[in-house]
Every structure is written in C-alpha cells, then in structure tokens.
Motif scaffolding. Structure first.
Motif, mmCIF file in Angstrom:
data_model
loop_
_atom_site.group_PDB
_atom_site.id
_atom_site.type_symbol
_atom_site.label_atom_id
_atom_site.label_comp_id
_atom_site.label_asym_id
_atom_site.label_seq_id
_atom_site.Cartn_x
_atom_site.Cartn_y
_atom_site.Cartn_z
ATOM 1 N N ILE A 313 -41.657 14.865 33.616
ATOM 2 C CA ILE A 313 -40.946 15.299 32.188
ATOM 3 C C ILE A 313 -39.795 14.099 32.120
ATOM 4 N N ALA A 314 -38.747 14.329 33.454
ATOM 5 C CA ALA A 314 -37.846 13.306 33.711
ATOM 6 C C ALA A 314 -37.781 11.932 33.726
ATOM 7 N N THR A 315 -39.071 11.558 34.176
ATOM 8 C CA THR A 315 -39.000 10.042 34.416
ATOM 9 C C THR A 315 -40.538 9.602 33.621
ATOM 10 N N GLY A 316 -40.879 10.331 32.635
ATOM 11 C CA GLY A 316 -42.058 9.957 31.859
ATOM 12 C C GLY A 316 -41.631 9.122 30.538
ATOM 13 N N GLY A 317 -40.439 9.118 30.189
ATOM 14 C CA GLY A 317 -40.022 8.688 28.996
ATOM 15 C C GLY A 317 -40.049 9.568 27.863
ATOM 16 N N TYR A 318 -40.400 10.927 28.210
ATOM 17 C CA TYR A 318 -40.240 11.706 27.009
ATOM 18 C C TYR A 318 -38.905 11.963 26.561
ATOM 19 N N LEU A 319 -37.778 11.960 27.289
ATOM 20 C CA LEU A 319 -36.446 12.219 27.230
ATOM 21 C C LEU A 319 -35.589 10.804 27.399
ATOM 22 N N PRO A 320 -34.338 10.800 26.938
ATOM 23 C CA PRO A 320 -33.445 9.820 27.144
ATOM 24 C C PRO A 320 -33.328 9.368 28.755
ATOM 25 N N LEU A 321 -33.109 8.031 29.058
ATOM 26 C CA LEU A 321 -33.278 7.639 30.016
ATOM 27 C C LEU A 321 -32.163 8.240 31.403
ATOM 28 N N VAL A 322 -31.135 8.897 30.671
ATOM 29 C CA VAL A 322 -30.094 9.140 31.682
ATOM 30 C C VAL A 322 -30.653 10.643 32.260
ATOM 31 N N VAL A 323 -31.675 11.205 31.560
ATOM 32 C CA VAL A 323 -32.198 12.210 32.365
ATOM 33 C C VAL A 323 -33.160 11.984 33.672
ATOM 34 N N GLY A 324 -33.885 10.821 33.409
ATOM 35 C CA GLY A 324 -34.424 10.410 34.725
ATOM 36 C C GLY A 324 -33.498 9.834 35.723
ATOM 37 N N VAL A 325 -32.453 9.258 35.513
ATOM 38 C CA VAL A 325 -31.408 8.932 36.277
ATOM 39 C C VAL A 325 -30.708 10.039 36.812
ATOM 40 N N LEU A 326 -30.541 11.123 36.119
ATOM 41 C CA LEU A 326 -29.925 12.356 36.952
ATOM 42 C C LEU A 326 -30.860 12.878 37.832
ATOM 43 N N PHE A 327 -32.244 13.200 37.222
ATOM 44 C CA PHE A 327 -33.222 13.714 37.866
ATOM 45 C C PHE A 327 -33.236 12.953 39.505
#
Length: 484
Positions: A313-327
C-alpha cells in the motif's frame, strides 16, 4: 515509488546517520564504545530504547498481523511493561553494583567461568541468528525497491547494507547507537502517525472519526480468554510477555548495553520504566494503522495481507508519494538501528566475554575490539547471504525458533543466581544449558499426545527456563552458600 526516489531517501537517511555517528564518536575510547562512558542522559536513552526494541520486521509485521491476531499482541505488550519494571528494580541495580561492562560477567561472579562462557556463547548464537534474519528480511525490501530495478545482485545489497552499519558504529559504539536509536524513534513515530493520517484521508475519514472506526472494528479485539489452546489466550500472552522481556532485554547485552551507559542505577531504572510505558503506546499506534490498512486494501480491491500489506500500500501508488517516502524512512531507520545495535553488542560481548580483552591495556583492547567489529560485520553479512541462498521461509522460522530457545537457559541461569543462595558445580552448567532446550523441544513436539491436546505457544520460553533452573538444583553443592 521509483528506484531513484528510494535511493535518494536511503542516502539522505544514511548521511544523517553518519553525521550523528561522527559527532557522538568524537574522542570515544573503549569505555565509550562499550558503555558510553556511563554519561548518557536517562531520558534520551528512554526514547532511544523505544526504537531499539523495534526492528524492520516489527515495522512491517505488526500492522499486518491484525487480520489474524486482532489486537491480541497488546496482551503481550502489557507483559512487556511489567517485565520492564522487573528489569528496572531487580536486574539494573545488580548490574550497576557490580559495575559490569558485559552483563554476563555476573554469571562468573555468581557461579564461575564455565557459566560465564555459557551465557556469552548463548547470547552470541541468539543475537547473530536473530539479527541476521531480521536484516535479511529488510534487505529483501531494499532489493525489491532499489537493487532489482537496477539489475544489481543481492550480494551487493548485503555488502552495501553491512558496510553502512559498520561505518556508523565504528567510532562511537554504544554512544552512536543511542543517538541513532533516538533518530530511529523519531522517524518511526513520525512515519506511523503521518501514515495513519494519509491512509485515513484516503478512506475519506476525518481525524475525529478514527477512534470510533478503529475500535468498533472486529480486528481491534484485545483480550482473548475463552480457549486455552489459542495462542492468543490472555494468560499465555501476558506471562510470556513478562518473561520474554526479561530474557530478551534484561538478559540481552544488546538492549542492556545502552541502559548501562546511564550515569547511575536510578537513572537507568527511570529509563526502563518510561520506555516500557511509551513502547505500549507506540505499538498501539502500529496496530491502529494495521486496521486502517486492511480497510484501505478492501476499499481499493487489493488482495494482500500479512507482512506485504504495509509495503504494497505504501509503495504501490495507492496513496501520495509522501506515504512511500515515510514508509521507507521508517523501514531503513528500523533496520539500520537494529543491525547497528546488534553489531555493537556482539562486538562488546565477544571482545569482553570470549576474548577477555578488557583485561589488556587500552591500546591492545582497542586493537582487538576493532578487529572483532569487522569480523562480526562480515559474519552477519554471510548469515544474510546464506538465508537468501536457502530462500526458504521454513528455514527462517526454524532460525527464529532456535534463537528463542537459547534465551531460556539464560533466563534460568540468572533466575537461579538471584533467587537461590546455593553454590553449584560450575563445570556442569554447560551440560544443563544444552539439555534444557533439547528437553523443551521434545516436550513441545509431543505436547498434544502427552498433555491432552495442549498446544504450547510463547510460554515455551518459561518452560525452557524452568528446566534450566531445575537442572541447576541438581548441581547444588551441599552446605555451600554465597553471601548476598
């Protein structure tokens, strides 16, 4: 998330980590590496301890476990808090009274040399296996996000990771670890809070709705008291949490090393109490995030569960990029911190307990410590690569099980030493420490047949320690007591 963004995030975090390590390690001698010169601020250590208790595996696994286990993990965390208080008021005063560098030196003062060596080797095996597996699972994520898209081999991933860990722990040792763990705690809490916010926003919830949404969900059930064979059964989880915390923290050089860096026993005691309570709150946040992640997965039609849920979910593009960065920041912080802490503790224990280098002069001790530091990093890297080559989840589970068994004899040894006043036949202690896990394994594999269908869970640690304790009772020297 693109490989370029992932690389930039990792490099930025490492640059900050190396800066902290350099500043913390300036002028550090051997005492600074082993116990931070006993000058650490207790509240800083308390905050750092929260991060030290969470690895990259915890970061991705705790949110993913709520579908099957609900919030039952909190039962065990309640036991953790009680265990922290026992460590604070029982073990910490003993360690400071004896002015220990390695906590296993207590075993020599209480029983003798064979007991001391037994404790040191059991810790060495436990920590090397456990740290190797944890870092391996994180390397798999880095391989997926960075190394595979760039067509780089896993061996290069391992080399890069271990080199980074070795560099930031080389100068300051436990001083660097404490400040790195403080950074790790800040990153973990910040990332989980902001991820909760963004996932909730993606579901259309307001912040004020979160409490009722999460705690009204079936996955938020905390207490399980109906089925004794359920591994979530409250007494199993709670008492296992108490003894697991005592064994894996109070009797673990890795986690106790930073506590021994406090100025005195009372400051270390305060650190343990505060960090125990704060740990409960942080774990609750991770579990709350888990409920939201499963709700979000159902909302977008994503078929995913367990350890992969947060990552997908964090890195799959479902949410804003900032979520993937935070993860990714949280994952790297958790993994690097856990690996660095383990590497420092292994270096300390091997140098002090096995090589007995602290009996040498400062210069000779420093040379041996630096050599051991390199050796431990290489050995941990080899473990990670072997796990990858075996590529079997059953092997990983077996390693975790083996590592957990090795803490039982440590718990039994320390419990006997503190509770009993008898002297024992020290040369036979290694035999008891080896036989206890073997007997524990035999009982566990036949428990359904022998105990009317009973299934052991986390309480195996308690049984392992009890068998060690009873074995030591057979080694008592009649009429010989120690002065408390």
């Amino acid at each position: 998330m693109t490989p370029l963004i992932a690389i930039l995030v990792v490099l930025a975090y490492l640059a900050l980590l190396f800066t902290i390590s350099y500043l913390a390690g300036r002028g550090a001698d051997n005492a600074g590496f082993f116990v931070g010169g006993r000058q650490s601020n207790w509240f800083i250590v308390a905050l750092a301890t929260i991060g030290s208790m969470m690895s990259g595996v915890t970061y991705v696994s705790v949110p993913g476990m709520v579908a099957q286990s609900s919030f039952s993990y909190l039962q065990m965390v309640m036991g953790f808090v009680v265990g922290q208080f026992i460590i604070a008021f029982v073990l910490v005063p003993i360690y400071y009274k004896l002015n220990l560098v390695s906590i296993y030196q207590y075993l020599q003062s209480r029983f003798g040399l064979r007991s001391y060596q037994t404790g040191a080797w059991f810790f060495f095996v436990s920590k090397m296996l456990g740290a190797g597996v944890r870092l391996y699972l994180v390397c798999l994520t880095l391989q997926l996000l960075i190394f595979d898209p760039l067509h780089l081999p896993f061996a290069l991933n391992v080399l890069f990771t271990m080199l980074a860990v070795w560099i930031y722990t080389f100068r300051g040792g436990v001083k660097s670890i404490i400040w790195a763990d403080l950074l790790k705690t800040i990153c973990l809490i910040t990332s989980v809070v902001l991820c909760i916010y963004y996932v909730a926003r993606g579901l259309g919830y307001h912040v004020g709705d979160l409490w009722s949404v999460i705690w009204s969900n079936d996955m938020s059930q905390v207490f399980f008291v109906d089925d004794i064979n359920d591994k979530r059964f409250f007494p199993k989880q709670f008492f296992a949490g108490v003894f697991t915390m005592i064994a894996t923290s109070g009797l673990d050089q890795d986690l106790m090393q930073r506590n021994l860096s406090c100025r005195n026993s009372w400051e270390s005691t305060k650190n343990m109490m505060v960090s125990g309570i704060l740990q409960f709150l942080v774990v609750t946040l991770f579990l709350m995030l888990g409920v939201l992640l499963y709700l979000f997965a159902a909302h977008v039609g994503l078929q995913c569960a367990g350890d992969q849920l947060f990552t997908r979910i964090a890195t799959g593009g479902y949410l804003p990029l900032v979520v993937g960065v935070l993860f990714l920041i949280g994952l790297v912080a958790a993994s690097m911190g856990a690996a660095g802490s383990a590497l420092t503790a292994l270096t300390t224990s091997f140098t002090v307990d096995i090589l007995r280098a602290n009996q040498d002069d400062e210069q000779a001790t420093g040379r041996k410590r630096r050599l051991v530091h390199i050796l431990m990093a290489v050995l941990m890297g080899l473990f990670i690569y072997v796990f990858h080559q075996l590529s079997s989840r059953s092997v990983i589970d077996a390693v975790y099980t083996l590592a957990s068994y090795t803490y039982g004899p440590l718990l039994g040894l320390f419990a006997f030493g503190i509770i009993m006043k008898n002297r024992v036949r020290d040369p036979f202690i290694p035999v008891v420490a080896i036989l206890s896990p073997i007997l524990c394994f035999i009982i566990d594999t036949h428990s359904v047949q022998w105990l009317g269908g009973y299934h052991f869970s986390y309480e195996l640690l308690i049984m392992n320690a009890l068998l060690t304790f009873l074995g030591l009772c057979l080694l008592i020297r009649r009429g010989e007591k120690v002065t408390k």
